[in-house]
Design a protein around this motif. Structure first.
Motif, PDB file in Angstrom:
ATOM      1  N   ASP A 166     124.310  80.566  44.029  1.00  0.00           N
ATOM      2  CA  ASP A 166     125.525  80.643  43.214  1.00  0.00           C
ATOM      3  C   ASP A 166     125.603  79.594  42.116  1.00  0.00           C
ATOM      4  O   ASP A 166     126.415  79.720  41.199  1.00  0.00           O
ATOM      5  N   GLY A 167     124.817  78.531  42.226  1.00  0.00           N
ATOM      6  CA  GLY A 167     124.888  77.506  41.189  1.00  0.00           C
ATOM      7  C   GLY A 167     124.066  76.303  41.593  1.00  0.00           C
ATOM      8  O   GLY A 167     123.484  76.252  42.685  1.00  0.00           O
ATOM      9  N   GLU A 168     124.041  75.331  40.683  1.00  0.00           N
ATOM     10  CA  GLU A 168     123.349  74.092  41.012  1.00  0.00           C
ATOM     11  C   GLU A 168     124.323  73.175  41.748  1.00  0.00           C
ATOM     12  O   GLU A 168     125.542  73.292  41.615  1.00  0.00           O
ATOM     13  N   LEU A 169     123.747  72.262  42.538  1.00  0.00           N
ATOM     14  CA  LEU A 169     124.547  71.357  43.351  1.00  0.00           C
ATOM     15  C   LEU A 169     124.301  69.929  42.893  1.00  0.00           C
ATOM     16  O   LEU A 169     123.175  69.426  42.974  1.00  0.00           O
ATOM     17  N   LEU A 170     125.354  69.294  42.392  1.00  0.00           N
ATOM     18  CA  LEU A 170     125.279  67.878  42.035  1.00  0.00           C
ATOM     19  C   LEU A 170     125.874  67.101  43.208  1.00  0.00           C
ATOM     20  O   LEU A 170     127.081  67.176  43.470  1.00  0.00           O
ATOM     21  N   ILE A 171     125.022  66.387  43.920  1.00  0.00           N
ATOM     22  CA  ILE A 171     125.418  65.696  45.148  1.00  0.00           C
ATOM     23  C   ILE A 171     125.671  64.238  44.823  1.00  0.00           C
ATOM     24  O   ILE A 171     124.831  63.573  44.207  1.00  0.00           O
ATOM     25  N   VAL A 172     126.836  63.737  45.237  1.00  0.00           N
ATOM     26  CA  VAL A 172     127.256  62.370  44.933  1.00  0.00           C
ATOM     27  C   VAL A 172     127.489  61.634  46.252  1.00  0.00           C
ATOM     28  O   VAL A 172     128.591  61.672  46.811  1.00  0.00           O
ATOM     29  N   PRO A 191     124.009  56.028  48.080  1.00  0.00           N
ATOM     30  CA  PRO A 191     125.295  55.840  47.397  1.00  0.00           C
ATOM     31  C   PRO A 191     125.081  55.064  46.093  1.00  0.00           C
ATOM     32  O   PRO A 191     124.348  54.073  46.056  1.00  0.00           O
ATOM     33  N   GLY A 192     125.703  55.542  45.031  1.00  0.00           N
ATOM     34  CA  GLY A 192     125.474  54.971  43.701  1.00  0.00           C
ATOM     35  C   GLY A 192     124.467  55.774  42.896  1.00  0.00           C
ATOM     36  O   GLY A 192     124.319  55.562  41.704  1.00  0.00           O
ATOM     37  N   GLU A 193     123.781  56.697  43.575  1.00  0.00           N
ATOM     38  CA  GLU A 193     122.883  57.618  42.882  1.00  0.00           C
ATOM     39  C   GLU A 193     123.456  59.031  43.015  1.00  0.00           C
ATOM     40  O   GLU A 193     124.284  59.291  43.881  1.00  0.00           O
ATOM     41  N   VAL A 194     122.990  59.918  42.171  1.00  0.00           N
ATOM     42  CA  VAL A 194     123.348  61.331  42.306  1.00  0.00           C
ATOM     43  C   VAL A 194     122.062  62.137  42.357  1.00  0.00           C
ATOM     44  O   VAL A 194     121.028  61.724  41.817  1.00  0.00           O
ATOM     45  N   ALA A 195     122.136  63.276  43.027  1.00  0.00           N
ATOM     46  CA  ALA A 195     120.983  64.172  43.110  1.00  0.00           C
ATOM     47  C   ALA A 195     121.408  65.557  42.664  1.00  0.00           C
ATOM     48  O   ALA A 195     122.546  65.984  42.915  1.00  0.00           O
ATOM     49  N   LEU A 196     120.518  66.244  41.992  1.00  0.00           N
ATOM     50  CA  LEU A 196     120.809  67.602  41.566  1.00  0.00           C
ATOM     51  C   LEU A 196     119.773  68.570  42.136  1.00  0.00           C
ATOM     52  O   LEU A 196     118.573  68.344  42.005  1.00  0.00           O
ATOM     53  N   ILE A 197     120.276  69.611  42.785  1.00  0.00           N
ATOM     54  CA  ILE A 197     119.426  70.691  43.294  1.00  0.00           C
ATOM     55  C   ILE A 197     119.691  71.926  42.443  1.00  0.00           C
ATOM     56  O   ILE A 197     120.812  72.448  42.437  1.00  0.00           O
ATOM     57  N   PRO A 198     118.695  72.417  41.707  1.00  0.00           N
ATOM     58  CA  PRO A 198     118.946  73.594  40.863  1.00  0.00           C
ATOM     59  C   PRO A 198     119.279  74.837  41.690  1.00  0.00           C
ATOM     60  O   PRO A 198     118.934  74.930  42.879  1.00  0.00           O
ATOM     61  N   ARG A 199     119.916  75.759  41.007  1.00  0.00           N
ATOM     62  CA  ARG A 199     120.261  77.053  41.626  1.00  0.00           C
ATOM     63  C   ARG A 199     119.034  77.650  42.313  1.00  0.00           C
ATOM     64  O   ARG A 199     117.953  77.737  41.726  1.00  0.00           O
ATOM     65  N   GLY A 200     119.208  78.028  43.567  1.00  0.00           N
ATOM     66  CA  GLY A 200     118.169  78.768  44.281  1.00  0.00           C
ATOM     67  C   GLY A 200     117.100  77.928  44.948  1.00  0.00           C
ATOM     68  O   GLY A 200     116.361  78.439  45.790  1.00  0.00           O
ATOM     69  N   VAL A 201     116.988  76.656  44.577  1.00  0.00           N
ATOM     70  CA  VAL A 201     115.922  75.832  45.146  1.00  0.00           C
ATOM     71  C   VAL A 201     116.227  75.538  46.616  1.00  0.00           C
ATOM     72  O   VAL A 201     117.329  75.100  46.966  1.00  0.00           O
ATOM     73  N   ARG A 202     115.250  75.793  47.474  1.00  0.00           N
ATOM     74  CA  ARG A 202     115.432  75.568  48.915  1.00  0.00           C
ATOM     75  C   ARG A 202     115.263  74.083  49.216  1.00  0.00           C
ATOM     76  O   ARG A 202     114.388  73.411  48.645  1.00  0.00           O
ATOM     77  N   PHE A 203     116.075  73.595  50.149  1.00  0.00           N
ATOM     78  CA  PHE A 203     115.995  72.171  50.495  1.00  0.00           C
ATOM     79  C   PHE A 203     116.581  71.930  51.880  1.00  0.00           C
ATOM     80  O   PHE A 203     117.313  72.757  52.423  1.00  0.00           O
ATOM     81  N   ARG A 204     116.236  70.773  52.398  1.00  0.00           N
ATOM     82  CA  ARG A 204     116.779  70.308  53.669  1.00  0.00           C
ATOM     83  C   ARG A 204     117.288  68.896  53.451  1.00  0.00           C
ATOM     84  O   ARG A 204     116.656  68.098  52.743  1.00  0.00           O
ATOM     85  N   VAL A 205     118.439  68.565  54.029  1.00  0.00           N
ATOM     86  CA  VAL A 205     119.023  67.231  53.878  1.00  0.00           C
ATOM     87  C   VAL A 205     118.864  66.479  55.194  1.00  0.00           C
ATOM     88  O   VAL A 205     119.332  66.929  56.234  1.00  0.00           O
ATOM     89  N   TYR A 297     116.396  66.549  40.743  1.00  0.00           N
ATOM     90  CA  TYR A 297     116.229  65.179  40.250  1.00  0.00           C
ATOM     91  C   TYR A 297     117.281  64.261  40.835  1.00  0.00           C
ATOM     92  O   TYR A 297     118.307  64.716  41.376  1.00  0.00           O
ATOM     93  N   VAL A 298     117.009  62.963  40.734  1.00  0.00           N
ATOM     94  CA  VAL A 298     117.986  61.937  41.093  1.00  0.00           C
ATOM     95  C   VAL A 298     118.190  61.026  39.901  1.00  0.00           C
ATOM     96  O   VAL A 298     117.315  60.880  39.035  1.00  0.00           O
ATOM     97  N   TYR A 299     119.373  60.396  39.882  1.00  0.00           N
ATOM     98  CA  TYR A 299     119.711  59.461  38.812  1.00  0.00           C
ATOM     99  C   TYR A 299     120.582  58.365  39.406  1.00  0.00           C
ATOM    100  O   TYR A 299     121.519  58.632  40.163  1.00  0.00           O
ATOM    101  N   ASP A 300     120.232  57.135  39.086  1.00  0.00           N
ATOM    102  CA  ASP A 300     120.981  55.974  39.561  1.00  0.00           C
ATOM    103  C   ASP A 300     122.099  55.680  38.559  1.00  0.00           C
ATOM    104  O   ASP A 300     121.824  55.309  37.410  1.00  0.00           O
ATOM    105  N   LEU A 301     123.337  55.836  39.013  1.00  0.00           N
ATOM    106  CA  LEU A 301     124.476  55.658  38.094  1.00  0.00           C
ATOM    107  C   LEU A 301     124.552  54.236  37.549  1.00  0.00           C
ATOM    108  O   LEU A 301     125.172  54.002  36.515  1.00  0.00           O
TER     109      LEU A 301
END
Ligand code: FE2
Length: 458
Positions: A166-172, A191-205, A297-301
């Motif tokens: 349904d969409g990409e997930l920006l995880i904070v 914490p202090g970084e964000v991660a983005l999982i594009p639409r449809g990409v399979r992942f495990r947390v 991807y990940v990005y450090d805020l």
């Protein structure tokens, strides 16, 4: 290209290898044409889909944008995997838990200023997917418009694999580190970084920290912006120039890493609002090599280059935009992700906290750590506030009084990290958010007592 992924996981080595592979390596840059192979020779040279892909792999393209979208915005990657994604049995519906998807019609849009405390602790064994709890959103997932605002509180690592059509997930993340095992490789998000999982990409947390507050066992909590619209991109900089805000080189994509697992793996997909599951006979995280510009991807805020006024007045908060999802109207975002990072305030004859305002956009704010400079109390890490379209808000009385009387020396605001999902449409709450025990009562009171100071000249 980087050879040699961080993890080759096979069969009975699965658990041990997971633990051994917790320090990911990264590729750097936003929107780059990356390529990576976990096994030398896995990437085909000179073409995407040779008659026989190297090493007996299957070639597969994953599109993040329509084939024909402008080159500058086109996102796709080629994956070279042990089995094609098509090799799976039928999916069957399962319960949606606390997840909801646009269109949101459980309640009517609420003009009130609203604020929540953090999500309550879920039962032991709650993984990231089960721990997702939707606050509200807008638009329509099937029309690829709008957003959902979710929170998560997890107490267990996932064994199953999740993908969101349904969409990409920006995880904070707000508490607890996450290890994201994706089709493209491994990402760590603290914490202090964000991660983005594009639409449809399979992942495990997987959870990498134990609970705070004396709790036992792993725990993690935070926020998720599910963006149904155009993939997030970096905002244009205009007169700021060629550098500044979130610099492209600070975004990190994984190097290829794969699981070679034969055996039952539960895969859950969110599709047009509902969860569906299938039991695969292998892990779908079996991508041995890939290339392209559609990547998690990940990005450090803390890398955000904060730009602000060095003369007077307070810039509009759009100056703090990290990522933007544009709409069809120039300058009007489906959603902006905005960070209020540590910064100096030096404005002369200026009310330095955020000003009072009514915004045509709708603002969901969260707090990753510390305090926010417009709210003296009540806005706590893990909590959140919603100031919907045209709702009047701004500093609370205590903040107003203090800032109005403050001596205007240069001042470092460095005791907090707050963020905002700012979206073009009002956010309609889910029933669970409107009726939650952790919805604060009496939020309006923070603006009570803003006294009349008007003194007409006579
Ligand atoms: Fe605001």
């Amino acid at each position: 290209m980087i050879d040699g992924g961080t993890a080759r996981v096979s069969g009975s080595e699965h658990e041990g290898a997971r633990k051994a592979a917790e320090e990911p390596a990264y590729l750097h840059g936003f929107g780059n044409e990356h390529s990576s192979q976990a096994v030398p020779g896995a990437l085909p040279e000179g073409r995407n889909s040779p008659q026989r892909a190297p090493l007996g792999l299957y070639a597969e393209q994953l599109s993040g944008t329509a084939f024909t979208e402008p080159r500058a915005h086109n996102r796709r990657s080629w994956l070279y995997r042990i089995r094609p994604s098509a090799a799976h049995p039928a999916f069957t519906r399962v319960g949606n838990g606390g997840l909801r998807t646009a269109p949101f019609a459980e309640t009517v849009p609420d003009p009130n200023r609203l604020r929540w405390n953090p999500l309550p602790q879920p039962p032991a064994g709650t993984d990231f997917l089960a721990g997702l709890w939707t606050l509200g959103g807008n638009g329509d997932a099937t029309q690829r418009t709008g957003v959902a605002v979710h929170l998560y509180h997890a107490t267990a690592s996932m064994d199953r694999v999740f993908g969101n059509a349904d969409g990409e997930l920006l995880i904070v993340p707000e508490q607890g580190g996450l290890l994201l095992r994706t089709e493209f490789g491994l990402l760590r998000a603290e914490p202090g970084e964000v991660a983005l999982i594009p639409r449809g990409v399979r992942f495990r947390v997987e959870l990498t920290d134990t609970a705070r507050d004396g709790g036992r066992g792993p725990a993690a909590r935070g926020y998720v912006c599910e963006n149904y619209g155009a993939p997030f991109r970096l905002p244009d900089l205009g007169p700021i120039g060629a550098n500044g805000l979130a610099n492209p080189r600070d975004f990190r994509a994984p190097v290829a890493a794969f699981e070679d697992v034969e055996g039952p793996v539960e895969v859950v997909s969110k599709y047009c609002g509902n969860l569906w599951r299938a039991e695969y006979d292998h892990s779908p995280l079996d991508v041995v090599a890939w290339h392209g510009n559609l990547v998690p991807y990940v990005y450090d805020l803390r890398r955000f280059n904060v730009i602000g006024s060095i003369s007077y007045d307070h810039p509009d908060p759009s100056i703090f935009t990290v990522l933007t999802s544009p709409s069809d109207t120039p300058g009007l975002a489906g959603v902006d992700f905005v960070v209020f990072a540590p910064r100096w305030l030096v404005g002369e004859d200026t009310f330095r906290p955020p000003y009072f305002h009514r915004n045509v956009m709708s603002e969901y704010m969260g707090l990753i750590e510390g305090a926010y400079d417009a709210k003296a109390e009540g806005f706590v890490p893990g909590g959140g506030s919603l100031h919907n379209m045209m709702s009047a808000h701004g500093p609370d009385r205590e903040t107003f009084d203090r800032a109005s009387a403050a001596e205007l020396r240069p001042q470092k605001v460095d005791d907090g990290l707050a963020f905002m999902f700012e979206t073009r449409w009002p956010i309609t709450l889910t029933e669970q958010a409107a009726a939650a025990d952790h919805l604060q009562q009496g939020y309006d009171d923070v603006w009570r007592g803003l006294e009349r100071h008007f003194r007409p000249l006579r």
